[in-house]
Write an enzyme that holds these catalytic residues in place. Sequence first.
Site, PDB file in Angstrom:
ATOM      1  N   ASP A 175     -44.774   1.884  -7.363  1.00  0.00           N
ATOM      2  CA  ASP A 175     -45.955   1.587  -8.222  1.00  0.00           C
ATOM      3  C   ASP A 175     -47.281   1.214  -7.642  1.00  0.00           C
ATOM      4  OD1 ASP A 175     -45.344   0.580 -11.373  1.00  0.00           O
ATOM      5  OD2 ASP A 175     -47.060  -0.010 -10.344  1.00  0.00           O
ATOM      6  N   ILE A 176     -48.391   1.584  -7.990  1.00  0.00           N
ATOM      7  CA  ILE A 176     -49.604   1.589  -7.788  1.00  0.00           C
ATOM      8  C   ILE A 176     -50.133   0.059  -7.954  1.00  0.00           C
ATOM      9  CG2 ILE A 176     -50.869   2.223  -9.995  1.00  0.00           C
ATOM     10  CD1 ILE A 176     -52.672   3.914  -8.130  1.00  0.00           C
TER      11      ILE A 176
ATOM     12  N   SER B 152     -46.673   1.560 -20.785  1.00  0.00           N
ATOM     13  CA  SER B 152     -47.989   2.170 -20.632  1.00  0.00           C
ATOM     14  C   SER B 152     -48.144   3.764 -20.356  1.00  0.00           C
ATOM     15  CB  SER B 152     -49.056   1.208 -19.602  1.00  0.00           C
ATOM     16  OG  SER B 152     -48.351   1.327 -18.495  1.00  0.00           O
TER      17      SER B 152
ATOM     18  N   HIS C 160     -39.376   6.337 -17.435  1.00  0.00           N
ATOM     19  CA  HIS C 160     -39.270   5.841 -15.870  1.00  0.00           C
ATOM     20  C   HIS C 160     -38.542   4.666 -15.947  1.00  0.00           C
ATOM     21  CE1 HIS C 160     -43.019   4.404 -17.595  1.00  0.00           C
ATOM     22  NE2 HIS C 160     -42.741   3.335 -16.696  1.00  0.00           N
TER      23      HIS C 160
HETATM   24  P1  5GP Z   1     -44.702   1.036 -17.855  1.00  0.00           P
HETATM   25  O1  5GP Z   1     -45.917   0.092 -18.187  1.00  0.00           O
HETATM   26  O2  5GP Z   1     -44.886   2.406 -18.626  1.00  0.00           O
HETATM   27  O3  5GP Z   1     -43.527   0.640 -18.126  1.00  0.00           O
HETATM   28  O4  5GP Z   1     -44.853   1.571 -16.311  1.00  0.00           O
HETATM   29  C1  5GP Z   1     -45.968   2.433 -15.821  1.00  0.00           C
HETATM   30  C2  5GP Z   1     -46.072   1.797 -14.469  1.00  0.00           C
HETATM   31  O5  5GP Z   1     -47.175   2.903 -13.997  1.00  0.00           O
HETATM   32  C3  5GP Z   1     -46.969   0.667 -14.344  1.00  0.00           C
HETATM   33  O6  5GP Z   1     -46.160  -0.411 -13.538  1.00  0.00           O
HETATM   34  C4  5GP Z   1     -48.162   1.185 -13.555  1.00  0.00           C
HETATM   35  O7  5GP Z   1     -48.741   0.094 -12.519  1.00  0.00           O
HETATM   36  C5  5GP Z   1     -47.786   2.249 -12.952  1.00  0.00           C
HETATM   37  N1  5GP Z   1     -48.764   3.380 -12.674  1.00  0.00           N
HETATM   38  C6  5GP Z   1     -49.847   3.552 -13.318  1.00  0.00           C
HETATM   39  N2  5GP Z   1     -50.862   4.603 -13.094  1.00  0.00           N
HETATM   40  C7  5GP Z   1     -50.005   4.855 -11.625  1.00  0.00           C
HETATM   41  C8  5GP Z   1     -50.585   5.917 -10.809  1.00  0.00           C
HETATM   42  O8  5GP Z   1     -51.509   6.555 -10.777  1.00  0.00           O
HETATM   43  N3  5GP Z   1     -49.789   5.951  -9.639  1.00  0.00           N
HETATM   44  C9  5GP Z   1     -48.515   5.092  -9.682  1.00  0.00           C
HETATM   45  N4  5GP Z   1     -47.744   5.323  -8.502  1.00  0.00           N
HETATM   46  N5  5GP Z   1     -48.075   4.014 -10.449  1.00  0.00           N
HETATM   47  C10 5GP Z   1     -48.927   4.165 -11.620  1.00  0.00           C
END
Ligand code: 5GP
Length: 117
Positions: free
Chosen positions: A32-33, A98, A103
């Site tokens: 995760d970034i 987001s 995932h």
């Molecule tokens: P969600 O919020 O959808 O559950 O998780 C999305 C995740 O993707 C977040 O934890 C966010 O930090 C990660 N994320 C967003 N943009 C990127 C990116 O460009 N690269 C990586 N490796 N992770 C990302």
Amino acid sequence: MNETDCLFCKILAGSAAADVIYQDNRCVVIRDINPQAPTHLLVVPREHMESLDDASPKDESLLGHLLRISARVAYEHGLSESGGYRAVINTGSGAGQSVLHLHVHVLGGREMTWPPG
Ligand code: 5GP
Ligand code: ZN
């Protein structure tokens, strides 16, 4: 969001960068970034699916694979031995999703609280 606009589809296609730590024919695991724990991995299916809500009976094997790979990469990163880890699927904006490509978050390396925020 369709696949053309999807960040994780771009990462899977190699047109956006990511730190890939595991891959097979059904999924890719990236770091995760914006890590929320010392180890924070994302298990991403190669097939675009917006969220868990879009999974159908034909996806049951894939969902099981994503969880099994979550356990495998957690073990390989020492999380199983060092107190455990958390596997999380945020589903919907109210739950913190987001990126609209299913995932599994794998988080570990620190104490986790319950309930999650
Ligand atoms: P969600 O919020 O959808 O559950 O998780 C999305 C995740 O993707 C977040 O934890 C966010 O930090 C990660 N994320 C967003 N943009 C990127 C990116 O460009 N690269 C990586 N490796 N992770 C990302
Ligand atoms: Zn996608």
